[in-house]
Design a protein around this motif. Sequence first.
Motif, PDB file in Angstrom:
ATOM      1  N   ALA A 225       7.867   5.304   7.111  1.00  0.00           N
ATOM      2  CA  ALA A 225       7.797   4.286   6.063  1.00  0.00           C
ATOM      3  C   ALA A 225       7.874   4.894   4.665  1.00  0.00           C
ATOM      4  O   ALA A 225       7.951   4.168   3.676  1.00  0.00           O
ATOM      5  CB  ALA A 225       6.482   3.503   6.202  1.00  0.00           C
ATOM      6  N   GLY A 226       7.825   6.237   4.574  1.00  0.00           N
ATOM      7  CA  GLY A 226       7.825   6.893   3.268  1.00  0.00           C
ATOM      8  C   GLY A 226       6.503   6.770   2.526  1.00  0.00           C
ATOM      9  O   GLY A 226       6.479   6.757   1.299  1.00  0.00           O
ATOM     10  N   LEU A 227       5.390   6.680   3.237  1.00  0.00           N
ATOM     11  CA  LEU A 227       4.071   6.608   2.601  1.00  0.00           C
ATOM     12  C   LEU A 227       3.395   7.974   2.612  1.00  0.00           C
ATOM     13  O   LEU A 227       3.728   8.836   3.423  1.00  0.00           O
ATOM     14  CB  LEU A 227       3.149   5.629   3.353  1.00  0.00           C
ATOM     15  N   GLU A 228       2.424   8.142   1.714  1.00  0.00           N
ATOM     16  CA  GLU A 228       1.646   9.373   1.648  1.00  0.00           C
ATOM     17  C   GLU A 228       0.477   9.271   2.641  1.00  0.00           C
ATOM     18  O   GLU A 228      -0.280   8.308   2.587  1.00  0.00           O
ATOM     19  CB  GLU A 228       1.115   9.521   0.226  1.00  0.00           C
TER      20      GLU A 228
ATOM     21  N   VAL B 293       0.859  -1.196   0.000  1.00  0.00           N
ATOM     22  CA  VAL B 293       0.000   0.000   0.000  1.00  0.00           C
ATOM     23  C   VAL B 293       0.890   1.240   0.000  1.00  0.00           C
ATOM     24  O   VAL B 293       1.896   1.288   0.713  1.00  0.00           O
ATOM     25  CB  VAL B 293      -0.903   0.004   1.263  1.00  0.00           C
ATOM     26  N   ARG B 294       0.544   2.266  -0.807  1.00  0.00           N
ATOM     27  CA  ARG B 294       1.382   3.472  -0.894  1.00  0.00           C
ATOM     28  C   ARG B 294       0.756   4.715  -0.282  1.00  0.00           C
ATOM     29  O   ARG B 294       1.435   5.677   0.058  1.00  0.00           O
ATOM     30  CB  ARG B 294       1.710   3.782  -2.374  1.00  0.00           C
TER      31      ARG B 294
ATOM     32  N   PHE C  43      -5.814   3.713   1.104  1.00  0.00           N
ATOM     33  CA  PHE C  43      -6.201   2.604   1.974  1.00  0.00           C
ATOM     34  C   PHE C  43      -6.630   3.218   3.310  1.00  0.00           C
ATOM     35  O   PHE C  43      -5.900   4.000   3.911  1.00  0.00           O
ATOM     36  CB  PHE C  43      -5.029   1.634   2.188  1.00  0.00           C
ATOM     37  N   GLU C  44      -7.841   2.870   3.748  1.00  0.00           N
ATOM     38  CA  GLU C  44      -8.375   3.477   4.975  1.00  0.00           C
ATOM     39  C   GLU C  44      -7.894   2.716   6.202  1.00  0.00           C
ATOM     40  O   GLU C  44      -8.090   1.510   6.310  1.00  0.00           O
ATOM     41  CB  GLU C  44      -9.906   3.476   4.931  1.00  0.00           C
ATOM     42  N   VAL C  45      -7.282   3.455   7.147  1.00  0.00           N
ATOM     43  CA  VAL C  45      -6.765   2.800   8.354  1.00  0.00           C
ATOM     44  C   VAL C  45      -7.559   3.164   9.605  1.00  0.00           C
ATOM     45  O   VAL C  45      -6.999   3.266  10.689  1.00  0.00           O
ATOM     46  CB  VAL C  45      -5.264   3.093   8.614  1.00  0.00           C
ATOM     47  N   SER C  46      -8.883   3.318   9.466  1.00  0.00           N
ATOM     48  CA  SER C  46      -9.724   3.540  10.652  1.00  0.00           C
ATOM     49  C   SER C  46      -9.684   2.296  11.518  1.00  0.00           C
ATOM     50  O   SER C  46      -9.665   1.185  10.985  1.00  0.00           O
ATOM     51  CB  SER C  46     -11.194   3.713  10.282  1.00  0.00           C
ATOM     52  N   THR C  47      -9.749   2.492  12.836  1.00  0.00           N
ATOM     53  CA  THR C  47      -9.711   1.319  13.724  1.00  0.00           C
ATOM     54  C   THR C  47     -10.850   0.369  13.423  1.00  0.00           C
ATOM     55  O   THR C  47     -11.988   0.790  13.229  1.00  0.00           O
ATOM     56  CB  THR C  47      -9.876   1.658  15.226  1.00  0.00           C
TER      57      THR C  47
END
Length: 408
Positions: free
Chosen positions: A148-151, A126-127, A199-203
């Motif tokens: 991690a160098g992600l947006e 995932v970016r 990519f959604e990182v909601s709990t």
Amino acid sequence: MTTLSHLECSRCHKRYDPGQVLNLCECGGPLLVRYDLDKARQNWSREWLMRAPSTMWRYAPVLPVSKPEAMISLGEGFTPLVRTKRLGAQLGCSQLWVKDEGLNPTGSFKARGLSCAISMCVELGVRKVAVPSAGNAAGAMAAYAAAAGLEAHIFMPRDVPQSNYIECKSFGAKVTLVDGLISDCGRIVGERKQAEGWFEVSTLKEPYRIEGKKTMGYEVAEQFRWELPDVIFYPTGGGVGLIGMWKAFEEMEALGWISSKRPKMIAVQVEGCRPVVRAYEQGKDVSEFWQNAHTVASGLRVPKPLGDFLILDAVRKSAGCAIAVSDDDMMTAGVQLATAEGMFVAPEGAACVAALRQLLQNGFLKPDERIVIYNTGSGLKYLEAYSTRFPRYGGTDGDKLGGLITPR
Ligand SMILES: *Cc1c(COP(=O)(O)O)cnc(C)c1O
Ligand SMILES: [Zn+2]
């Protein structure tokens, strides 16, 4: 390394293979990570921990990351469990500890969840990541995404603590403030993510944050030499830390590390937003959306936790309870803890101190029970909230000790 086996829906129990980018189950249920605990039991032991890193990655066999190079760590976890005798004496209990999560990177336990989630993003390719957050999750996501160098794309209510806004900007995240609640932020991320490729990182809408958070449960067991305390106070917003610890206890029992005895799990909320407490009191299995949520404890301003049914289940099975305190009692308790013990805690942690006082007074807890309070964040991230207690140069009491002195 990991003994990850598969993902399983917490509602319908459908299985998913690992190695794919997943949010919720088809049925809308949160996915939980399952491990081959028999294998872990054979190849891993508590003694192994003596040589393990002093971070939450010491429990790597029960964390989902399989490639060591994907692991993004800033030193999260393995936080101190502080015996707080003076505060205990003031409240009327003889065995009280505070697990101080304020010492994590970015000053809150959210670092655990996001270290794990962002590592999995790296592993799965995932970016771009996005999150709606009441504050600390945003800061932690921005930090780990930077590492991690992600947006990173962040949507926060406009009244989040200043510290959260500034840390996210410093970490180089794209920050959008929303004139609304975290639930509004969540809706906006949901609407835009597909078009933007986020990519959604909601709990709980993402399976791995809970895995990082559950390490709070492994740690408290290790710090108590594999005998869990009698009572755990947890400030409950989304409740993911509580659900995660409950999962950790189950895993540790399967590993043969602890007995079947469980602490009473106390879910602490605030009067201005207590959906879980209301459901608990009404004997319901799920909560209802809390209208007009308001509190300075930004981590507790969650009107409808996605994992409410899991929180209520753990609270009831453990013979614990759900309880709410006022913002005023919470802030008073925060100052009391700081004065008694030298720990400057987040309002969320302070809410647990106020709740403990109530449960000792009404006899729900006994004075000699072994009690652990989770302080989920540092007070230093909440200067606006604490400054209402200590207005600078307030009143007319200049020219005396404790006030403002004008040198002659
Ligand atoms: C997010 C947060 C909470 C609530 O955590 P959950 O596990 O989602 O209930 C509590 N305290 C602080 C400081 C937080 O940032
Ligand atoms: Zn399902």
